[in-house]
Design a protein around this motif. Structure first.
Motif, PDB file in Angstrom:
ATOM      1  N   PRO A  55       0.805  -1.231   0.000  1.00  0.00           N
ATOM      2  CA  PRO A  55       0.000   0.000   0.000  1.00  0.00           C
ATOM      3  C   PRO A  55       0.833   1.275   0.000  1.00  0.00           C
ATOM      4  O   PRO A  55       0.391   2.313  -0.473  1.00  0.00           O
ATOM      5  CB  PRO A  55      -0.843  -0.120   1.274  1.00  0.00           C
ATOM      6  CG  PRO A  55      -0.122  -1.113   2.128  1.00  0.00           C
ATOM      7  CD  PRO A  55       0.535  -2.063   1.181  1.00  0.00           C
ATOM      8  N   ARG A  56       2.060   1.199   0.512  1.00  0.00           N
ATOM      9  CA  ARG A  56       2.918   2.386   0.520  1.00  0.00           C
ATOM     10  C   ARG A  56       3.379   2.725  -0.895  1.00  0.00           C
ATOM     11  O   ARG A  56       3.437   3.901  -1.284  1.00  0.00           O
ATOM     12  CB  ARG A  56       4.106   2.137   1.449  1.00  0.00           C
ATOM     13  CG  ARG A  56       3.659   1.872   2.890  1.00  0.00           C
ATOM     14  CD  ARG A  56       4.732   1.223   3.730  1.00  0.00           C
ATOM     15  NE  ARG A  56       5.175  -0.066   3.215  1.00  0.00           N
ATOM     16  CZ  ARG A  56       5.989  -0.890   3.882  1.00  0.00           C
ATOM     17  NH1 ARG A  56       6.414  -0.554   5.091  1.00  0.00           N
ATOM     18  NH2 ARG A  56       6.355  -2.038   3.349  1.00  0.00           N
ATOM     19  N   ILE A  57       3.679   1.685  -1.679  1.00  0.00           N
ATOM     20  CA  ILE A  57       4.038   1.901  -3.086  1.00  0.00           C
ATOM     21  C   ILE A  57       2.809   2.338  -3.879  1.00  0.00           C
ATOM     22  O   ILE A  57       2.890   3.207  -4.762  1.00  0.00           O
ATOM     23  CB  ILE A  57       4.634   0.621  -3.700  1.00  0.00           C
ATOM     24  CG1 ILE A  57       5.884   0.185  -2.910  1.00  0.00           C
ATOM     25  CG2 ILE A  57       4.975   0.839  -5.166  1.00  0.00           C
ATOM     26  CD1 ILE A  57       7.000   1.207  -2.909  1.00  0.00           C
ATOM     27  N   GLN A  58       1.664   1.752  -3.560  1.00  0.00           N
ATOM     28  CA  GLN A  58       0.428   2.140  -4.241  1.00  0.00           C
ATOM     29  C   GLN A  58       0.112   3.615  -4.019  1.00  0.00           C
ATOM     30  O   GLN A  58      -0.367   4.303  -4.919  1.00  0.00           O
ATOM     31  CB  GLN A  58      -0.726   1.269  -3.752  1.00  0.00           C
ATOM     32  CG  GLN A  58      -0.629  -0.173  -4.215  1.00  0.00           C
ATOM     33  CD  GLN A  58      -1.706  -1.060  -3.593  1.00  0.00           C
ATOM     34  OE1 GLN A  58      -2.343  -0.686  -2.609  1.00  0.00           O
ATOM     35  NE2 GLN A  58      -1.905  -2.235  -4.166  1.00  0.00           N
ATOM     36  N   ALA A  59       0.385   4.107  -2.826  1.00  0.00           N
ATOM     37  CA  ALA A  59       0.160   5.530  -2.536  1.00  0.00           C
ATOM     38  C   ALA A  59       1.050   6.399  -3.417  1.00  0.00           C
ATOM     39  O   ALA A  59       0.614   7.454  -3.908  1.00  0.00           O
ATOM     40  CB  ALA A  59       0.415   5.826  -1.067  1.00  0.00           C
ATOM     41  N   LEU A  60       2.292   5.968  -3.619  1.00  0.00           N
ATOM     42  CA  LEU A  60       3.201   6.739  -4.471  1.00  0.00           C
ATOM     43  C   LEU A  60       2.748   6.701  -5.929  1.00  0.00           C
ATOM     44  O   LEU A  60       2.766   7.726  -6.626  1.00  0.00           O
ATOM     45  CB  LEU A  60       4.624   6.185  -4.360  1.00  0.00           C
ATOM     46  CG  LEU A  60       5.317   6.341  -3.003  1.00  0.00           C
ATOM     47  CD1 LEU A  60       6.687   5.662  -3.025  1.00  0.00           C
ATOM     48  CD2 LEU A  60       5.473   7.804  -2.637  1.00  0.00           C
ATOM     49  N   VAL A  61       2.329   5.525  -6.388  1.00  0.00           N
ATOM     50  CA  VAL A  61       1.909   5.393  -7.784  1.00  0.00           C
ATOM     51  C   VAL A  61       0.638   6.200  -8.047  1.00  0.00           C
ATOM     52  O   VAL A  61       0.555   6.976  -9.008  1.00  0.00           O
ATOM     53  CB  VAL A  61       1.678   3.904  -8.137  1.00  0.00           C
ATOM     54  CG1 VAL A  61       1.068   3.777  -9.535  1.00  0.00           C
ATOM     55  CG2 VAL A  61       2.980   3.129  -8.066  1.00  0.00           C
ATOM     56  N   VAL A  62      -0.352   6.013  -7.183  1.00  0.00           N
ATOM     57  CA  VAL A  62      -1.666   6.626  -7.423  1.00  0.00           C
ATOM     58  C   VAL A  62      -1.677   8.101  -7.051  1.00  0.00           C
ATOM     59  O   VAL A  62      -1.999   8.970  -7.874  1.00  0.00           O
ATOM     60  CB  VAL A  62      -2.760   5.864  -6.644  1.00  0.00           C
ATOM     61  CG1 VAL A  62      -4.097   6.593  -6.744  1.00  0.00           C
ATOM     62  CG2 VAL A  62      -2.895   4.444  -7.164  1.00  0.00           C
ATOM     63  N   ALA A  63      -1.346   8.411  -5.790  1.00  0.00           N
ATOM     64  CA  ALA A  63      -1.503   9.789  -5.304  1.00  0.00           C
ATOM     65  C   ALA A  63      -0.432  10.724  -5.839  1.00  0.00           C
ATOM     66  O   ALA A  63      -0.728  11.875  -6.175  1.00  0.00           O
ATOM     67  CB  ALA A  63      -1.490   9.797  -3.773  1.00  0.00           C
ATOM     68  N   PHE A  64       0.808  10.240  -5.920  1.00  0.00           N
ATOM     69  CA  PHE A  64       1.893  11.134  -6.329  1.00  0.00           C
ATOM     70  C   PHE A  64       2.089  11.148  -7.843  1.00  0.00           C
ATOM     71  O   PHE A  64       1.983  12.200  -8.478  1.00  0.00           O
ATOM     72  CB  PHE A  64       3.201  10.742  -5.638  1.00  0.00           C
ATOM     73  CG  PHE A  64       4.315  11.730  -5.853  1.00  0.00           C
ATOM     74  CD1 PHE A  64       4.270  12.982  -5.269  1.00  0.00           C
ATOM     75  CD2 PHE A  64       5.397  11.417  -6.655  1.00  0.00           C
ATOM     76  CE1 PHE A  64       5.287  13.912  -5.464  1.00  0.00           C
ATOM     77  CE2 PHE A  64       6.427  12.334  -6.859  1.00  0.00           C
ATOM     78  CZ  PHE A  64       6.364  13.585  -6.265  1.00  0.00           C
ATOM     79  N   CYS A  65       2.313   9.983  -8.443  1.00  0.00           N
ATOM     80  CA  CYS A  65       2.619   9.949  -9.888  1.00  0.00           C
ATOM     81  C   CYS A  65       1.373  10.176 -10.741  1.00  0.00           C
ATOM     82  O   CYS A  65       1.340  11.077 -11.587  1.00  0.00           O
ATOM     83  CB  CYS A  65       3.281   8.628 -10.243  1.00  0.00           C
ATOM     84  SG  CYS A  65       4.893   8.377  -9.452  1.00  0.00           S
ATOM     85  N   PHE A  66       0.341   9.341 -10.521  1.00  0.00           N
ATOM     86  CA  PHE A  66      -0.861   9.513 -11.336  1.00  0.00           C
ATOM     87  C   PHE A  66      -1.572  10.816 -10.971  1.00  0.00           C
ATOM     88  O   PHE A  66      -2.140  11.490 -11.845  1.00  0.00           O
ATOM     89  CB  PHE A  66      -1.804   8.326 -11.163  1.00  0.00           C
ATOM     90  CG  PHE A  66      -2.981   8.368 -12.090  1.00  0.00           C
ATOM     91  CD1 PHE A  66      -2.806   8.386 -13.463  1.00  0.00           C
ATOM     92  CD2 PHE A  66      -4.272   8.395 -11.586  1.00  0.00           C
ATOM     93  CE1 PHE A  66      -3.895   8.424 -14.325  1.00  0.00           C
ATOM     94  CE2 PHE A  66      -5.364   8.438 -12.442  1.00  0.00           C
ATOM     95  CZ  PHE A  66      -5.173   8.446 -13.815  1.00  0.00           C
ATOM     96  N   GLY A  67      -1.533  11.185  -9.702  1.00  0.00           N
ATOM     97  CA  GLY A  67      -2.121  12.465  -9.295  1.00  0.00           C
ATOM     98  C   GLY A  67      -1.440  13.628  -9.999  1.00  0.00           C
ATOM     99  O   GLY A  67      -2.090  14.596 -10.403  1.00  0.00           O
ATOM    100  N   ALA A  68      -0.119  13.543 -10.164  1.00  0.00           N
ATOM    101  CA  ALA A  68       0.611  14.598 -10.881  1.00  0.00           C
ATOM    102  C   ALA A  68       0.216  14.638 -12.343  1.00  0.00           C
ATOM    103  O   ALA A  68       0.110  15.713 -12.944  1.00  0.00           O
ATOM    104  CB  ALA A  68       2.118  14.366 -10.748  1.00  0.00           C
TER     105      ALA A  68
END
Length: 544
Positions: free
Chosen positions: A119-132
């Motif tokens: 879930p920590r990697i998922q947060a980076l993928v979804v919230a940070f990368c895809f969010g950007a």
């Protein structure tokens, strides 16, 4: 410059010959907007229209600006709000709506879920990368809402999902909606876009280095930082490097697209990303109900089509930067003398508002429209359905459109009448302390309006005037307004409401505010110190 309009000469001290009293009167429209939004909690478009009326009255009664020129200046600001700003937002959200209509957005979400079960990697993928990426394409609250929903579907507790989505929506905001905040900043300040984007691209990447590390802490505390700092740092470094390079050497409009893709690529490349999470981590973090549809298999061609819209945008914008293509697109740009407007500054130099530039083909919105047409073809969306989705997008954004146009009209009236110059000369008395306060002003503007674009429209010209009067770099303080502003996004009532509504926490905005406020203030302090350093020999070597 309209030869038929009387020449209006801006005056810095129209009220009793006093700079202080004149600044107090000139600030009334801004105070009214901020009080209506932050205290009275009225709708943003109502506050914008009320502030516009106040600015027009101050321009007419206190500054002596002719009514015709005041109305013409407001009309030009509204026109700029519609094109290119809202032209970009509408077409970008149209592309997103088509992916939802064809259910390819669900395919994309499942693809992210399969990248890692941590879930920590998922947060980076979804919230940070895809969010950007979503911020790059649309902005205006869409990344927070969409990413928060995706995290809940992955099993995140709603509060944690909203918290993570809000904090992640920081580093990409300055270049969001195809660079709309910096484009607006350049327009209202008269500074070259490349110069402003270059300085912003030397401030916000420093945030990008830190935010992924903050996110893993928010998701799983110290254990999250200890176990996943390598992929978080790799993601942040790649994001920062790509944003810096694009903003300084390629295109401000592509800065967030390049950064989000680079950050995602770095995550995929790091071996730690593919290490399964322990059961203890998953039990601690994933306290919500995971969506069963995440386990549905997707054919490879459908996954490719789900990624296609974003690939098309990248390709089209990249092709548009080829010198030969860029020159051909620029030939369609139209520059006209704005009617019923003839304004000169106190020094007798013509104001920039006398001329209006309309980049018909080279603007980001037109390129996104072209990508949208290609997306419709790739996803198999009938032309009639695509048109219906575009009209629905406009309808959905009608109040946001009214807000943006009214705030841009307000900004133009204040700039052309001389109100912004008066306030800027008064604020310049802060001297060296202005470098520290500059990001705070941007932060406050975004916290109240919910938009870095709006904060730049309101305070951009003021920052430049104050910088010139105090001997600081105008580009530095203009950029600081934007870079400080991105840290106010997470605490703006607009974004808090969007986040809570997206995850079913309506009415708990206060609880969410208490969680994000310390992070907002802490990162703002860091940005203030960065700007102070860049205004001194300590870090001035980092500027172009």
């Amino acid at each position: 410059m309209d030869p038929g309009a009387p020449v209006y000469v801006q005056e810095l001290r129209p009220v009793a010959g006093s700079l202080g009293l004149s600044a107090l009167v000139a600030a009334l429209p801004l105070v009214i907007v901020l009080v209506l939004l932050g205290v009275a909690r009225v709708k943003a478009h109502v506050a914008g229209l009320t502030g516009l009326l106040a600015a027009a009255l101050v321009a007419w009664l206190a500054y002596g600006m002719p009514v015709g020129q005041t109305l013409s200046g407001a009309a030009q600001g509204a026109a700029f709000g519609l094109f290119p700003i809202l032209w970009i937002v509408v077409n970008a959200l149209w592309v997103y709506r088509m992916t939802v209509h064809t259910r390819h957005f669900d395919v994309l979400r499942r693809s992210f879920g399969r990248l890692s079960d941590d879930p920590r990697i998922q947060a980076l993928v979804v919230a940070f990368c895809f969010g950007a990426l979503l911020e790059a394409l649309a902005g205006f609250g869409a990344p927070v809402a969409i990413c928060a929903v995706m995290l809940v579907a992955l099993g995140f507790d709603p509060v944690r999902a909203a918290f993570v989505a809000l904090v992640a929506n920081t580093a990409p905001v300055a270049f969001g909606a195809m660079g709309t905040p910096v484009v607006t900043l350049a327009q209202v300040t008269g500074l070259p876009l490349d110069s402003v984007a270059s300085v912003v691209g030397r401030q916000t990447p420093l945030l990008a280095l830190v935010v992924p590390l903050v996110l893993v802490v928010l998701v799983d505390g110290r254990r999250g930082l200890r176990e996943t700092w390598v992929p978080a740092l790799a993601c942040g470094t790649a994001f920062a490097a790509a944003q810096f390079v694009a903003a300084n050497h390629f295109s401000a409009q592509l800065a967030d697209i390049a950064a989000s893709l680079a950050g995602a690529a770095a995550l995929v490349a790091v071996p730690h990303t593919r290490v399964p999470a322990t059961q203890a981590v998953r039990v601690h973090v994933l306290t919500g109900a995971r969506s069963e549809e995440l386990d549905e298999p997707d054919p490879r061609p459908e996954i490719v089509r789900a990624y296609a819209p974003y690939a098309l945008i990248v390709v089209i914008f990249s092709v548009a930067q080829i010198p030969a293509v860029k020159d051909r697109l620029a030939r369609a740009t139209r520059t006209v003398d704005w009617p019923f407007l003839d304004v000169v500054g106190p020094d007798g130099a013509p104001a920039g508002g006398n001329v209006f530039t309309w980049p018909v083909l080279s603007t980001g919105g037109t390129l996104v429209l072209l990508a949208g047409a290609a997306t419709a073809a790739v996803l198999g969306v009938h032309a009639r359905v695509a048109l219906r989705e575009w009209v629905s997008t406009v309808r959905e954004l009608r109040f946001a459109m009214l807000t943006v146009t009214s705030l841009l009209a307000l900004a133009y009236v204040m700039n052309l009448s001389g109100q912004a110059a008066t306030i800027g000369h008064f604020v310049a008395a802060a001297g060296p302390g202005l470098a520290f306060l500059s990001p705070v002003l941007g932060w406050f503007g975004v916290a109240v309006t919910g938009s870095d674009t709006s904060a730049n429209a309101l305070f951009g010209a003021l920052q430049v005037t104050a910088a010139r009067e105090s001997g600081l770099s105008p580009e530095l303080l203009a950029a600081a307004n934007t870079s400080g502003g991105v840290l106010g996004k997470m605490i703006s009532p607009q974004n808090l409401t969007i986040a809570c509504a997206a995850v079913g926490l309506a009415g708990r905005e206060g609880d969410l505010l208490r969680k994000v406020l310390p992070w907002s203030l802490g990162l703002l302090l860091a940005m203030c110190l960065i700007v102070v350093g860049q205004s001194s020999p300590l870090l001035d070597w980092t500027l172009p």
